[in-house]
Motif scaffolding. Structure first.
Motif, PDB file in Angstrom:
ATOM      1  N   LEU A  87     -42.636  41.621   3.079  1.00 21.52           N
ATOM      2  CA  LEU A  87     -41.441  41.974   2.719  1.00 21.52           C
ATOM      3  C   LEU A  87     -40.441  41.432   3.366  1.00 21.52           C
ATOM      4  O   LEU A  87     -40.287  42.541   4.430  1.00 21.52           O
ATOM      5  CB  LEU A  87     -41.102  42.964   1.580  1.00 21.52           C
ATOM      6  N   GLU A  88     -39.599  40.195   3.160  1.00 23.45           N
ATOM      7  CA  GLU A  88     -38.429  40.167   4.118  1.00 23.45           C
ATOM      8  C   GLU A  88     -37.620  41.468   4.046  1.00 23.45           C
ATOM      9  O   GLU A  88     -37.292  41.656   2.671  1.00 23.45           O
ATOM     10  CB  GLU A  88     -37.932  38.810   3.776  1.00 23.45           C
ATOM     11  N   ASN A  89     -37.030  42.129   4.997  1.00 24.39           N
ATOM     12  CA  ASN A  89     -36.163  43.388   5.325  1.00 24.39           C
ATOM     13  C   ASN A  89     -34.578  41.590   5.290  1.00 24.39           C
ATOM     14  O   ASN A  89     -34.129  41.111   6.606  1.00 24.39           O
ATOM     15  CB  ASN A  89     -36.014  44.011   6.476  1.00 24.39           C
ATOM     16  N   VAL A  90     -33.798  42.068   4.443  1.00 25.27           N
ATOM     17  CA  VAL A  90     -32.341  41.521   4.688  1.00 25.27           C
ATOM     18  C   VAL A  90     -31.471  41.962   4.348  1.00 25.27           C
ATOM     19  O   VAL A  90     -30.893  43.058   4.088  1.00 25.27           O
ATOM     20  CB  VAL A  90     -32.139  40.231   3.492  1.00 25.27           C
ATOM     21  N   VAL A  91     -30.142  41.243   5.387  1.00 24.06           N
ATOM     22  CA  VAL A  91     -28.932  42.108   4.968  1.00 24.06           C
ATOM     23  C   VAL A  91     -27.840  40.859   4.632  1.00 24.06           C
ATOM     24  O   VAL A  91     -28.642  39.419   5.085  1.00 24.06           O
ATOM     25  CB  VAL A  91     -28.233  42.233   6.609  1.00 24.06           C
ATOM     26  N   LYS A 143     -17.094  38.758  14.335  1.00 26.91           N
ATOM     27  CA  LYS A 143     -17.516  39.112  13.096  1.00 26.91           C
ATOM     28  C   LYS A 143     -19.150  39.174  12.263  1.00 26.91           C
ATOM     29  O   LYS A 143     -20.229  39.798  13.018  1.00 26.91           O
ATOM     30  CB  LYS A 143     -16.776  39.069  11.730  1.00 26.91           C
ATOM     31  N   ALA A 144     -19.574  37.677  13.895  1.00 29.25           N
ATOM     32  CA  ALA A 144     -20.532  37.542  13.442  1.00 29.25           C
ATOM     33  C   ALA A 144     -21.275  38.757  14.533  1.00 29.25           C
ATOM     34  O   ALA A 144     -22.653  38.704  14.168  1.00 29.25           O
ATOM     35  CB  ALA A 144     -21.621  35.891  13.807  1.00 29.25           C
ATOM     36  N   ALA A 145     -20.893  38.642  15.610  1.00 28.41           N
ATOM     37  CA  ALA A 145     -21.507  39.599  16.528  1.00 28.41           C
ATOM     38  C   ALA A 145     -21.076  41.002  15.852  1.00 28.41           C
ATOM     39  O   ALA A 145     -22.685  41.279  16.530  1.00 28.41           O
ATOM     40  CB  ALA A 145     -20.696  39.871  17.964  1.00 28.41           C
ATOM     41  N   GLU A 146     -20.549  41.061  15.188  1.00 32.12           N
ATOM     42  CA  GLU A 146     -20.902  42.173  14.265  1.00 32.12           C
ATOM     43  C   GLU A 146     -21.544  42.848  13.865  1.00 32.12           C
ATOM     44  O   GLU A 146     -22.582  43.373  13.438  1.00 32.12           O
ATOM     45  CB  GLU A 146     -19.275  43.041  13.622  1.00 32.12           C
ATOM     46  N   LEU A 147     -21.698  41.507  13.149  1.00 35.37           N
ATOM     47  CA  LEU A 147     -23.523  41.483  12.343  1.00 35.37           C
ATOM     48  C   LEU A 147     -24.631  40.921  12.615  1.00 35.37           C
ATOM     49  O   LEU A 147     -25.770  42.124  12.543  1.00 35.37           O
ATOM     50  CB  LEU A 147     -23.015  40.175  11.475  1.00 35.37           C
ATOM     51  N   ARG A 148     -24.565  40.782  14.415  1.00 38.61           N
ATOM     52  CA  ARG A 148     -26.059  41.039  14.940  1.00 38.61           C
ATOM     53  C   ARG A 148     -26.112  42.440  14.991  1.00 38.61           C
ATOM     54  O   ARG A 148     -27.230  42.719  14.859  1.00 38.61           O
ATOM     55  CB  ARG A 148     -25.089  40.116  16.059  1.00 38.61           C
ATOM     56  N   ASP A 149     -24.856  42.716  15.526  1.00 44.13           N
ATOM     57  CA  ASP A 149     -25.449  44.839  15.516  1.00 44.13           C
ATOM     58  C   ASP A 149     -26.374  45.346  14.105  1.00 44.13           C
ATOM     59  O   ASP A 149     -27.130  46.324  14.838  1.00 44.13           O
ATOM     60  CB  ASP A 149     -23.924  45.031  16.292  1.00 44.13           C
ATOM     61  N   LEU A 150     -25.465  45.282  13.053  1.00 42.80           N
ATOM     62  CA  LEU A 150     -26.283  45.451  11.988  1.00 42.80           C
ATOM     63  C   LEU A 150     -27.406  44.989  12.048  1.00 42.80           C
ATOM     64  O   LEU A 150     -27.986  45.384  11.171  1.00 42.80           O
ATOM     65  CB  LEU A 150     -24.673  44.654  10.915  1.00 42.80           C
ATOM     66  N   SER A 168     -24.927  22.904   9.887  1.00 40.10           N
ATOM     67  CA  SER A 168     -23.853  23.288  10.962  1.00 40.10           C
ATOM     68  C   SER A 168     -23.285  24.586  10.615  1.00 40.10           C
ATOM     69  O   SER A 168     -23.820  25.193  12.268  1.00 40.10           O
ATOM     70  CB  SER A 168     -23.020  22.791  11.701  1.00 40.10           C
ATOM     71  N   GLN A 169     -23.399  25.372   9.963  1.00 42.00           N
ATOM     72  CA  GLN A 169     -22.997  26.741  10.030  1.00 42.00           C
ATOM     73  C   GLN A 169     -23.735  27.540   9.744  1.00 42.00           C
ATOM     74  O   GLN A 169     -23.786  28.743  10.655  1.00 42.00           O
ATOM     75  CB  GLN A 169     -22.122  27.424   8.341  1.00 42.00           C
ATOM     76  N   ARG A 170     -24.916  27.402   9.071  1.00 45.26           N
ATOM     77  CA  ARG A 170     -26.318  28.299   9.299  1.00 45.26           C
ATOM     78  C   ARG A 170     -26.804  28.378  10.827  1.00 45.26           C
ATOM     79  O   ARG A 170     -27.255  29.415  12.063  1.00 45.26           O
ATOM     80  CB  ARG A 170     -27.561  26.901   8.512  1.00 45.26           C
ATOM     81  N   ARG A 171     -26.814  27.206  11.414  1.00 46.78           N
ATOM     82  CA  ARG A 171     -27.316  26.819  12.643  1.00 46.78           C
ATOM     83  C   ARG A 171     -26.915  27.649  14.216  1.00 46.78           C
ATOM     84  O   ARG A 171     -27.162  28.491  14.982  1.00 46.78           O
ATOM     85  CB  ARG A 171     -27.686  25.621  13.314  1.00 46.78           C
ATOM     86  N   ALA A 172     -25.391  28.035  13.496  1.00 43.97           N
ATOM     87  CA  ALA A 172     -24.034  28.458  13.994  1.00 43.97           C
ATOM     88  C   ALA A 172     -24.437  29.819  14.307  1.00 43.97           C
ATOM     89  O   ALA A 172     -24.240  30.643  15.155  1.00 43.97           O
ATOM     90  CB  ALA A 172     -22.916  28.171  14.026  1.00 43.97           C
ATOM     91  N   LEU A 173     -24.642  30.730  12.710  1.00 45.10           N
ATOM     92  CA  LEU A 173     -24.178  31.678  12.473  1.00 45.10           C
ATOM     93  C   LEU A 173     -25.870  31.951  13.259  1.00 45.10           C
ATOM     94  O   LEU A 173     -25.617  33.392  13.335  1.00 45.10           O
ATOM     95  CB  LEU A 173     -24.900  31.989  10.683  1.00 45.10           C
ATOM     96  N   GLU A 174     -26.905  31.961  13.083  1.00 43.78           N
ATOM     97  CA  GLU A 174     -28.286  31.862  13.599  1.00 43.78           C
ATOM     98  C   GLU A 174     -28.441  32.350  14.716  1.00 43.78           C
ATOM     99  O   GLU A 174     -28.494  33.066  15.996  1.00 43.78           O
ATOM    100  CB  GLU A 174     -29.604  30.531  13.124  1.00 43.78           C
ATOM    101  N   ASP A 175     -27.807  31.303  15.772  1.00 46.08           N
ATOM    102  CA  ASP A 175     -27.763  31.648  16.711  1.00 46.08           C
ATOM    103  C   ASP A 175     -27.271  32.854  17.864  1.00 46.08           C
ATOM    104  O   ASP A 175     -27.609  32.496  19.117  1.00 46.08           O
ATOM    105  CB  ASP A 175     -27.244  30.294  17.883  1.00 46.08           C
ATOM    106  N   VAL A 176     -26.243  32.760  16.188  1.00 39.45           N
ATOM    107  CA  VAL A 176     -25.355  34.568  17.190  1.00 39.45           C
ATOM    108  C   VAL A 176     -26.163  35.621  17.071  1.00 39.45           C
ATOM    109  O   VAL A 176     -26.858  36.273  17.663  1.00 39.45           O
ATOM    110  CB  VAL A 176     -24.159  34.641  16.410  1.00 39.45           C
ATOM    111  N   VAL A 177     -26.732  35.571  15.326  1.00 38.89           N
ATOM    112  CA  VAL A 177     -27.614  36.973  14.742  1.00 38.89           C
ATOM    113  C   VAL A 177     -28.856  37.148  15.000  1.00 38.89           C
ATOM    114  O   VAL A 177     -29.351  38.087  15.544  1.00 38.89           O
ATOM    115  CB  VAL A 177     -27.359  37.087  13.232  1.00 38.89           C
ATOM    116  N   LYS A 178     -28.852  35.618  15.931  1.00 41.54           N
ATOM    117  CA  LYS A 178     -31.174  35.944  16.514  1.00 41.54           C
ATOM    118  C   LYS A 178     -31.555  36.176  15.543  1.00 41.54           C
ATOM    119  O   LYS A 178     -33.080  36.329  15.259  1.00 41.54           O
ATOM    120  CB  LYS A 178     -30.721  36.835  17.780  1.00 41.54           C
TER     121      LYS A 178
END
Length: 505
Positions: A87-91, A143-150, A168-178
């Protein structure tokens, strides 16, 4: 990665997975964290009675079968553990402007239920208040960096945004939250792909998925195209553009467009058979009643209670995708059809509305519409508005509407007063206990339209088949047994009126 497997003591009450939204989160500056999700019915109140008929589909859908001899893992892993491990664990993450916090919370609770239905474990969820979503990363880079920590703290492997993200939003957010980032539309499409059973349903879902995928293919675009060629003055791109042919992404796009064209032709091929059945019902003046409403409002349960149809009933969003038509009979013997339709949801992707337009035709062409609302939902007014918007799109705005508050056994008298204020003429029904079902059946029968032609005829006793046909497809005003036959005063369709014409009074 943090271990997120949910454990309970033997003496503790089991916790619904949806109720774990935000169990680990803390409030942060500019980020709003809220309580438990409420989009799915509590498991303690879910039951499947005799009126639901056989429910083999539900067991089959929930099953996960191991294939012996293929696993390279430990041999003693049980089937349940095997399922939980995958099962995927999601936020969850959402953005809302000032003044719409309550709507945003209900929307993200619904997203939690969507994620659970798709097969994920919801670990956390956050909301950020800002006038507009950030065009680059949706929530802003800080806030994306905070989300990455969470995400790292709770051990999630996927982030779901409560909107439809631009590529573009999806790719940029993926680059930050990893970790993988998807949006609300992707989750809904995934649920549809899991639940579609019929050939038409599968084709509709595949078409919607390809329409969503086409603009999101990653590649270099026109700057690296190898199709240009020719001189600049002749409409070509000039030097450096004369390549051997299509790039991989151009090939993918062409294949997708070709497949979409095939699916559209396939869906058009389904239309004549469906239209033929509908025309036959109209020719025999059989009225149609469509059951429409928000997803998980209890439409299939209500159909089963009214007809014992045996349609799949599940405490999940979009459990029903294929329209199901069942025969019903009024107290006076008149036959009509009841149709269970696909549920609606807020921000329903336009690709799905277009792909499922043929299914939604059953709503648009019905004589009576039973609009089912979940009485226990935290925001029933939004459910009513969402469904009516979609019904307007498919041409059902002028259809006779009967509003039904289902799951009435889960609300108290005070809640009923509030709901009565929303819809004064609504009926309160419980598919589980049977409350109000007989009253609903009577209201539906009264709302059925009268056939076009009024007839008075003395039907000979050896033509009982005609009297029986009047009972089934017509509306009888009165009957009496005379010396020469059965005197009938009724409203019937054109076909039956022609057969009764020789015996007209």
């Amino acid at each position: 990665m943090t271990d997120t497997t949910h454990t309970e003591n033997a003496d503790e009450t089991p916790v619904d997975p949806v109720e774990r939204v935000l169990a680990h989160a803390e409030s942060r500056s500019g980020v709003h964290v809220f309580g438990a999700a409420q989009a799915l019915q509590s498991q303690s109140t879910v039951s499947y009675g005799d009126s639901d008929g056989d429910q083999w589909d539900r067991e089959e859908r929930a099953a996960l079968r191991r294939v012996p001899g293929l696993s390279t893992e430990l041999e003693d892993v049980t089937e349940v553990e095997y399922r939980q491990l995958r099962l995927e664990n999601v936020v969850l993450v959402g953005v809302y402007p000032q003044g719409s916090q309550s709507d945003a919370e209900n929307s993200i609770r619904e997203l939690a239920a969507l994620a659970e239905t798709a097969g994920a474990v919801v670990l956390d969820g956050v909301l950020q208040r800002r006038p507009h979503p950030d065009p680059a990363t949706y929530i802003g880079r800080g806030k994306a960096a905070e989300l990455r920590d969470l995400v790292a703290a709770v051990g999630a492997d996927t982030v779901i945004a409560d909107t439809e993200l631009a590529p573009s939003q999806r790719r940029a957010l993926e680059d930050v939250v990893k970790v993988k980032v998807i949006d609300r539309t992707t989750v809904i499409l995934d649920i549809f792909s899991q639940h579609a059973k019929s050939r038409e349903g599968k084709a509709q879902v595949e078409l919607a998925q390809l329409e969503y995928l086409l603009p999101r293919l990653r590649g270099w675009g026109d700057s690296m195209s190898r199709q240009a060629g020719g001189q600049v003055g002749a409409g070509g791109a000039g030097m450096g553009s004369r390549g051997p042919g299509e790039t991989k992404i151009e090939l993918d796009r062409r294949r997708i467009r070709t497949k979409m064209a095939q699916l559209r032709r396939q869906l058009r091929d389904f239309a004549p058979a469906r239209e033929a059945k509908r025309s036959e019902r109209k020719r025999n003046t059989i009225p149609s009643v469509a059951i429409a409403g928000y997803t998980n409002a209890g439409k299939s349960s209500l159909l089963n209670r009214l007809t014992s149809a045996g349609v799949l009933v599940e405490n999940a969003l979009f459990a029903t995708l294929d329209a199901t038509v069942r025969r019903a009979e009024a107290a006076v013997g008149r036959v009509y059809t009841l149709t269970d339709t696909v549920g609606f949801v807020r921000n329903l992707p336009h690709q799905l509305v277009e792909a499922f337009r043929s299914t939604l035709e059953e709503v648009g062409q019905a004589d009576v519409l039973v609009h089912v609302v979940d009485a226990s939902h935290p925001d029933p007014a939004a459910q009513l508005a969402t469904v009516r918007d979609v019904m307007g799109d498919v041409g059902a705005r002028s259809t006779r509407e009967i509003v039904v508050f289902n799951k009435a056994d889960l609300v108290d008298d005070d809640d009923r007063l509030v709901l009565r204020g929303l819809e004064p003429d609504a009926l309160f029904v419980s598919s589980r206990s049977g409350e109000g079902v007989d009253e609903l059946r009577a209201v539906i029968e009264q709302a059925l339209p009268l056939p076009a032609i009024e007839v008075r005829a003395l039907v000979p006793y050896d033509r009982g088949d005609l009297v029986n046909a009047v009972h089934e497809s017509g509306h009888i005003v009165s009957t009496s047994h005379e010396e020469g036959g059965t005197a009938v005063h009724a409203h019937v369709g054109e076909k039956l009126a022609a057969e009764l014409a020789p015996f007209a009074l």
